[in-house]
Design a protein around this motif. Sequence first.
Motif, short mmCIF file in Angstrom:
data_model
loop_
_atom_site.label_atom_id
_atom_site.label_comp_id
_atom_site.label_asym_id
_atom_site.label_seq_id
_atom_site.Cartn_x
_atom_site.Cartn_y
_atom_site.Cartn_z
N ALA A 95 0.83 -1.21 0.00
CA ALA A 95 0.00 0.00 0.00
C ALA A 95 0.86 1.25 0.00
CB ALA A 95 -0.93 -0.01 1.21
N MET A 96 1.96 1.23 0.75
CA MET A 96 2.85 2.39 0.81
C MET A 96 3.51 2.61 -0.56
SD MET A 96 5.79 3.10 3.62
CE MET A 96 6.07 4.76 4.16
N ILE A 97 3.97 1.53 -1.17
CA ILE A 97 4.60 1.63 -2.50
C ILE A 97 3.57 2.09 -3.52
CG2 ILE A 97 5.76 0.34 -4.34
CD1 ILE A 97 6.83 -1.52 -2.05
N GLY A 98 2.34 1.63 -3.39
CA GLY A 98 1.27 1.94 -4.33
C GLY A 98 0.76 3.38 -4.24
N ARG A 99 1.28 4.17 -3.30
CA ARG A 99 0.86 5.57 -3.19
C ARG A 99 1.31 6.41 -4.38
NH1 ARG A 99 3.20 7.05 2.49
NH2 ARG A 99 3.56 8.95 1.33
N ALA A 100 2.33 5.95 -5.08
CA ALA A 100 2.85 6.71 -6.23
C ALA A 100 1.91 6.59 -7.42
CB ALA A 100 4.24 6.20 -6.61
N ASN A 101 1.75 7.69 -8.16
CA ASN A 101 0.93 7.67 -9.38
C ASN A 101 1.48 6.67 -10.37
OD1 ASN A 101 -0.82 9.65 -8.53
ND2 ASN A 101 0.34 11.32 -9.45
N GLY A 102 0.60 5.84 -10.90
CA GLY A 102 1.00 4.87 -11.91
C GLY A 102 1.41 3.51 -11.37
N VAL A 103 1.38 3.35 -10.04
CA VAL A 103 1.76 2.07 -9.43
C VAL A 103 0.50 1.38 -8.93
CG1 VAL A 103 3.12 0.90 -7.65
CG2 VAL A 103 4.01 2.96 -8.75
N GLY A 104 0.09 0.33 -9.63
CA GLY A 104 -1.07 -0.44 -9.22
C GLY A 104 -0.68 -1.53 -8.24
N PRO A 105 -1.67 -2.28 -7.73
CA PRO A 105 -1.39 -3.32 -6.73
C PRO A 105 -0.42 -4.40 -7.22
CG PRO A 105 -3.75 -2.90 -6.90
CD PRO A 105 -3.10 -2.12 -7.99
N LYS A 106 -0.56 -4.83 -8.48
CA LYS A 106 0.33 -5.88 -8.99
C LYS A 106 1.77 -5.39 -9.09
CE LYS A 106 -3.04 -8.56 -11.59
NZ LYS A 106 -3.48 -9.03 -12.90
N LEU A 107 1.95 -4.18 -9.60
CA LEU A 107 3.30 -3.63 -9.72
C LEU A 107 3.91 -3.37 -8.34
CD1 LEU A 107 5.63 -2.71 -11.47
CD2 LEU A 107 4.53 -0.47 -11.67
N ALA A 108 3.10 -2.87 -7.40
CA ALA A 108 3.59 -2.64 -6.04
C ALA A 108 4.06 -3.96 -5.42
CB ALA A 108 2.49 -2.01 -5.18
N ALA A 109 3.31 -5.04 -5.64
CA ALA A 109 3.70 -6.35 -5.12
C ALA A 109 4.99 -6.82 -5.76
CB ALA A 109 2.58 -7.37 -5.36
N ARG A 110 5.14 -6.59 -7.09
CA ARG A 110 6.37 -7.00 -7.78
C ARG A 110 7.57 -6.22 -7.26
NH1 ARG A 110 6.37 -5.51 -13.49
NH2 ARG A 110 4.34 -6.49 -13.49
#
Length: 196
Positions: A108-123
Motif C-alpha cells: 500500500a505504501m509503495i502503491g501511493r505513487a501515481n501509476g503504481v497499481g497493486p500488482k506492480l507494487a507487489a512486484r
Amino acid sequence: MIARLSGILAETSSDNAVVDVGGVGYLVHLSGRTLAALGPIGGKVLILTELQVREDAWTLFGFGSVAERDSFRALTSIQGVGGRLALAILSVLSPDELARAVAQEDKAMIGRANGVGPKLAARIANELQGKLGVIAIGGAAPLPRGGAEADALSALANLGFRPAEASAAVNAAQDELGADATLDALVRLALKKAAK
C-alpha cells in the motif's frame, strides 16, 4: 556516461530542470523531493545523474543523493518500471521510506505513487527484497510489521524524524505499551521517547 552536473540552475518545471554547465543547458528529470531542494533559479547546483539511452531518446535523470540514485537504479531494474515511474515513486517515498516499505512488504505504501497499481507494487516489494538498504537500530532491532506501529512510524517520519530515530522511538513505545496499544497512545509515547 554523464555521472553528475555542476552548474547554474537555469529553469525548472513540474518534473525537470535545466542546468547550465559552461553555456550548455542540460534538461534533467528529477523527483519532486530533489526539485524542491534545488534552491532558487540562478543558484549553483550539483546533481548526480543517470543517463538512459533508448532507441528514440537520450534521457537524463537527476538525484540529490547517492541513496536516491541507487534506489532509482534498483527500481528501473524491475520490468515495467521506467525512469519516469521510478521518479514518481521517489517523489512520494524517500530512499529510506522505500527501503522500509520493501522490507515490510508494504504494498500500500509503495502503491501511493501515481501509476503504481497493486500488482506492480507487489512486484516491486518482492523483487527489491534484500537489494535496498535495510533500516535497523544497532543492526538488530526489528522493524514494526504493520498496523498501529507502521502508522506511528509514518507519523513520526512525516514530522521530520529520521527513519532510525522514528523506528527506535516506536519500538521503545511498543515495548512499554504492549501489543494492544492504540495509535494515539503509541505516537504520544514515541514522541516523548524521541525527544529524550
